[in-house]
Motif scaffolding. Structure first.
Motif, PDB file in Angstrom:
ATOM      1  N   ARG A 223      45.073  48.494  45.639  1.00 23.19           N
ATOM      2  CA  ARG A 223      45.634  49.932  45.700  1.00 23.19           C
ATOM      3  C   ARG A 223      47.792  49.881  44.817  1.00 23.19           C
ATOM      4  NH1 ARG A 223      47.627  53.063  50.450  1.00 23.19           N
ATOM      5  NH2 ARG A 223      48.993  51.016  50.558  1.00 23.19           N
ATOM      6  N   GLU A 224      48.009  48.584  45.962  1.00 27.03           N
ATOM      7  CA  GLU A 224      49.355  47.923  45.524  1.00 27.03           C
ATOM      8  C   GLU A 224      49.210  47.265  43.953  1.00 27.03           C
ATOM      9  OE1 GLU A 224      52.255  48.808  46.608  1.00 27.03           O
ATOM     10  OE2 GLU A 224      51.255  49.751  47.948  1.00 27.03           O
ATOM     11  N   PHE A 225      47.863  46.748  43.383  1.00 24.75           N
ATOM     12  CA  PHE A 225      47.829  45.655  42.803  1.00 24.75           C
ATOM     13  C   PHE A 225      47.194  46.360  41.464  1.00 24.75           C
ATOM     14  CE2 PHE A 225      44.979  43.335  39.826  1.00 24.75           C
ATOM     15  CZ  PHE A 225      45.270  42.281  39.505  1.00 24.75           C
TER      16      PHE A 225
ATOM     17  N   GLU B  24      32.086  45.318  38.614  1.00 23.80           N
ATOM     18  CA  GLU B  24      31.622  45.738  37.440  1.00 23.80           C
ATOM     19  C   GLU B  24      31.956  44.126  36.312  1.00 23.80           C
ATOM     20  OE1 GLU B  24      31.290  48.247  32.720  1.00 23.80           O
ATOM     21  OE2 GLU B  24      33.141  48.414  34.475  1.00 23.80           O
ATOM     22  N   ALA B  25      33.014  43.990  37.405  1.00 23.45           N
ATOM     23  CA  ALA B  25      33.731  42.547  36.212  1.00 23.45           C
ATOM     24  C   ALA B  25      32.493  41.311  37.282  1.00 23.45           C
ATOM     25  CB  ALA B  25      35.308  42.383  37.064  1.00 23.45           C
ATOM     26  N   HIS B  26      32.601  41.966  38.166  1.00 24.42           N
ATOM     27  CA  HIS B  26      31.241  40.674  38.844  1.00 24.42           C
ATOM     28  C   HIS B  26      29.342  41.245  38.587  1.00 24.42           C
ATOM     29  CE1 HIS B  26      34.018  38.814  41.445  1.00 24.42           C
ATOM     30  NE2 HIS B  26      34.580  39.985  41.682  1.00 24.42           N
ATOM     31  N   GLY B  27      29.548  42.332  38.203  1.00 23.61           N
ATOM     32  CA  GLY B  27      28.297  42.054  37.415  1.00 23.61           C
ATOM     33  C   GLY B  27      27.020  43.537  38.495  1.00 23.61           C
ATOM     34  N   LEU B  28      28.161  43.921  38.533  1.00 23.39           N
ATOM     35  CA  LEU B  28      27.525  44.972  39.179  1.00 23.39           C
ATOM     36  C   LEU B  28      27.548  46.119  38.645  1.00 23.39           C
ATOM     37  CD1 LEU B  28      28.872  44.217  42.483  1.00 23.39           C
ATOM     38  CD2 LEU B  28      26.213  43.757  41.492  1.00 23.39           C
TER      39      LEU B  28
ATOM     40  N   GLU C 180      39.532  42.616  36.262  1.00 19.79           N
ATOM     41  CA  GLU C 180      38.879  41.816  35.715  1.00 19.79           C
ATOM     42  C   GLU C 180      39.828  40.599  36.515  1.00 19.79           C
ATOM     43  OE1 GLU C 180      38.773  42.119  31.685  1.00 19.79           O
ATOM     44  OE2 GLU C 180      36.700  41.800  31.179  1.00 19.79           O
ATOM     45  N   ALA C 181      41.731  41.183  36.119  1.00 15.04           N
ATOM     46  CA  ALA C 181      42.314  40.713  36.967  1.00 15.04           C
ATOM     47  C   ALA C 181      41.783  40.638  38.432  1.00 15.04           C
ATOM     48  CB  ALA C 181      43.245  41.450  36.338  1.00 15.04           C
ATOM     49  N   LEU C 182      41.184  41.918  39.320  1.00 12.39           N
ATOM     50  CA  LEU C 182      40.928  42.044  40.265  1.00 12.39           C
ATOM     51  C   LEU C 182      40.250  40.279  40.763  1.00 12.39           C
ATOM     52  CD1 LEU C 182      40.769  45.271  40.985  1.00 12.39           C
ATOM     53  CD2 LEU C 182      42.071  43.894  42.353  1.00 12.39           C
TER      54      LEU C 182
END
Length: 581
Positions: A234-236, A188-192, A211-213
């Motif tokens: 998963r870790e992030f 979603e953060a990439h506009g998808l 967004e942080a990813l």
């Protein structure tokens, strides 16, 4: 100072004297002898069961022992009267000087009044909250967090060396679901358009994670197979969720000493080591369990599994630790985690679980009993549900969370102090209604307000006294002529203060911090009652114009109430209010 312990010691000394005079057989076990408040305050200040518990082993009628004991006790200047009641109970009335001296003891000890050596420095681990790191904490976690932190504070006040611990449940399938949910927000953060399929977490809180990813990894994972990004995401996401949980806990003033990871147990040999320890005791075997209750032969498939013989330690059935496909059950890492806590040298363990973990209690206690060879007790406290109300209706769910009301929702509306106190106005295993309207109203029916108002009134007395030119520091008040406290209502308030050290030990032994909240409400009620009497009887007002010595004595009583309220609120994690606005 624990006045009940002092009088019990007096009772035991009197029993020694009776024994020496030939009135009792030698060697009687006196461990069950108690001194406590009578059920009916009209019967006296304290009561002892000494005659009742010693009668049978002594081979004497209870009244015979009670009458002999009464004669000995009456000779002590602290005892105004000792009266035998019924078959052999002994009711005691204490001299006014005892209660006057109690006020001095409170002011001399200050914040230390009521502290106990009960724990004797023994180490206790309190594990609480331990929410899945998949989103913000909800209102059920709020109650568990408040209960756990208050219990830790109570045990520390009672002399235990306390470690607060959070067990991160990051080893199960739920964190895989978290990763997939966060990946959709990354897309979603990439506009998808995110594909929030059934079973994924829908909360808006994951938008920030997506967004942080993107900021960290750019488009590296777009349109890539899950095998390339699942572990990293998963870790992030888990780290971001734990940061959110820490922030939520901070809103309540809760700080953990240790965070332990379930995932860290896998692939390290720690699960195997714990089970090998049990295997060495003959408690691990291969077998087939009986069908669960309610299952029929048609829907039950018997399979050989690796089992823990928990029935030898109080469980109803033996429990699987490894499935037939070779994977661990949920129980296996929990065994390893508790074994690790035992090896860290704790003298006692306390787990605080949600009400849905009721079926887990016996198996976990069995594992700890086996692994510690009975040395380390485990107490498991179950936290019942919280029902939220506002404007006479159930409080609606949080859009940000997606499916539940968050801890932050509650604290932002009610405040941390109100939230904490109200969460402790019911025993942990009783359901609790949290009505936003009622917990914020200023009335006797709101225990938070009622206790805080008592403390504010104490501080108003001190301010008025200072304005009148009186010196009202604790040392000066402790040196006042406290014999001027002679009205029954004043002595009754001092009697309530005497209960505080005893209450602390009772609550700590039972691991029940709600008892502190109950006591504070009762103490506040007694103080407000004396205050209101002063409205009708000027002689009971705390500041007596033109009579500084009498004023100091009465102010000393009020200040001692403030000392105990502040200590009790400190255990609950609530800041005392000095002035109501």
């Amino acid at each position: 100072m624990n006045l009940f312990d002092d009088i019990r010691a007096l009772v035991l000394t009197a029993l020694d004297e009776i024994e020496a005079a030939g009135g009792l057989p030698a060697g009687l076990d006196r461990g069950a002898v108690t001194v406590e408040p009578p059920r009916d305050a009209a019967h006296g200040d304290m009561a002892t069961n000494a005659a009742m518990v010693l009668a049978k082993p002594a081979g004497l009628p209870p009244r015979t022992i009670a009458e002999a004991l009464a004669g000995r006790l009456a000779a002590d200047p602290r005892i105004a009267s000792a009266e035998v009641a019924g078959p052999g109970f002994l009711n005691l009335r204490l001299a006014p000087g005892v209660w006057q001296g109690l006020v001095r003891a409170v002011l001399t000890a200050g914040a230390g009044y009521g502290r106990s050596a009960l724990g004797a420095g023994r180490r206790v681990n309190v594990e609480f909250v331990s929410a899945n790191p998949t989103g913000p904490m909800h209102v059920g976690h709020t109650r568990g967090a408040v209960f756990g932190d208050a219990l830790a504070r109570l045990l520390a006040f009672a002399g235990w060396d306390v470690t607060r611990e959070y067990y991160i449940n990051d080893g199960g399938a739920q964190v895989e679901v978290l990763a997939r949910s966060a990946y959709e927000r990354y897309r979603e953060a990439h506009g998808l358009s995110p594909e929030i399929a059934e079973g994924l977490y829908p909360g808006d809180y994951l938008i920030e994670v997506g967004e942080a990813l993107k900021a960290e990894y750019g488009d590296r994972f777009l349109n890539r197979p899950e095998s390339e990004w699942l572990d990293i995401v998963r870790e992030f996401a888990t780290e971001r969720m734990m940061a959110m949980i820490r922030d939520d806990l901070a809103l309540l003033g809760v700080e953990m000493d240790v965070y332990s990871s379930e995932r860290a147990l896998y692939g390290t040999g720690r699960i195997e080591a714990a089970l090998d320890t049990l295997r060495g005791m003959g408690l691990i075997y291969e077998g087939v369990l009986e069908p669960p209750k309610g299952k029929t032969p048609e829907d039950w498939e018997p399979r050989e599994q690796t089992l823990f013989r928990s029935t030898l330690h109080g469980d109803d059935v033996d429990r699987p630790v490894k499935k037939s496909d070779g994977s661990w059950t949920y129980f296996a890492p929990d065994i390893a985690y508790h074994y690790e806590k035992i090896t860290r040298g704790f003298d006692a363990l306390i787990d605080i679980f949600g009400a849905d973990h009721g079926g887990y209690v016996k198996r976990m206690k069995a594992a700890v009993a086996a692994l510690s060879q009975g040395r380390v007790p485990l107490d498991i406290k179950l936290i019942q549900l919280v029902k939220l109300w506002k404007n006479g209706e159930p409080f609606k769910m949080s859009k940000r969370a997606g499916t539940f009301v968050t801890l932050r929702d509650v604290v932002e509306q009610a405040g941390p102090d109100v939230t904490r106190f109200v969460m402790l106005t019911r025993k942990n295993d009783a359901a609790l209604d949290f009505d936003f309207d009622k917990v914020l109203e200023q009335s006797k029916d709101n225990p938070v307000f009622y206790v805080q108002y008592a403390n504010a009134r104490v501080n108003s007395v001190l301010r008025r006294a200072a304005e009148a030119g009186l010196v009202v520091d604790d040392a000066t008040l402790a040196a006042a002529d406290l014999t001027r406290l002679s009205h029954p209502a004043e002595l009754a308030l001092a009697r309530k203060l005497a209960e505080w050290p005893r209450l602390v030990e009772i609550a700590a032994r039972a691991n029940e911090p709600h008892r502190v909240a109950f006591y504070l409400y009762e103490l506040a009620s007694d103080f407000h009652g004396l205050w209101n009497r002063g409205n009708d009887d000027p002689a009971l007002r705390f500041v007596q114009e033109g009579h500084p010595d009498t004023s100091r004595a009465k102010i000393a009583l009020a200040r001692s109430v403030g000392v105990v309220i502040s200590a009790g609120l400190g255990i609950l994690g609530v800041k005392p209010v000095e002035e109501m606005r």
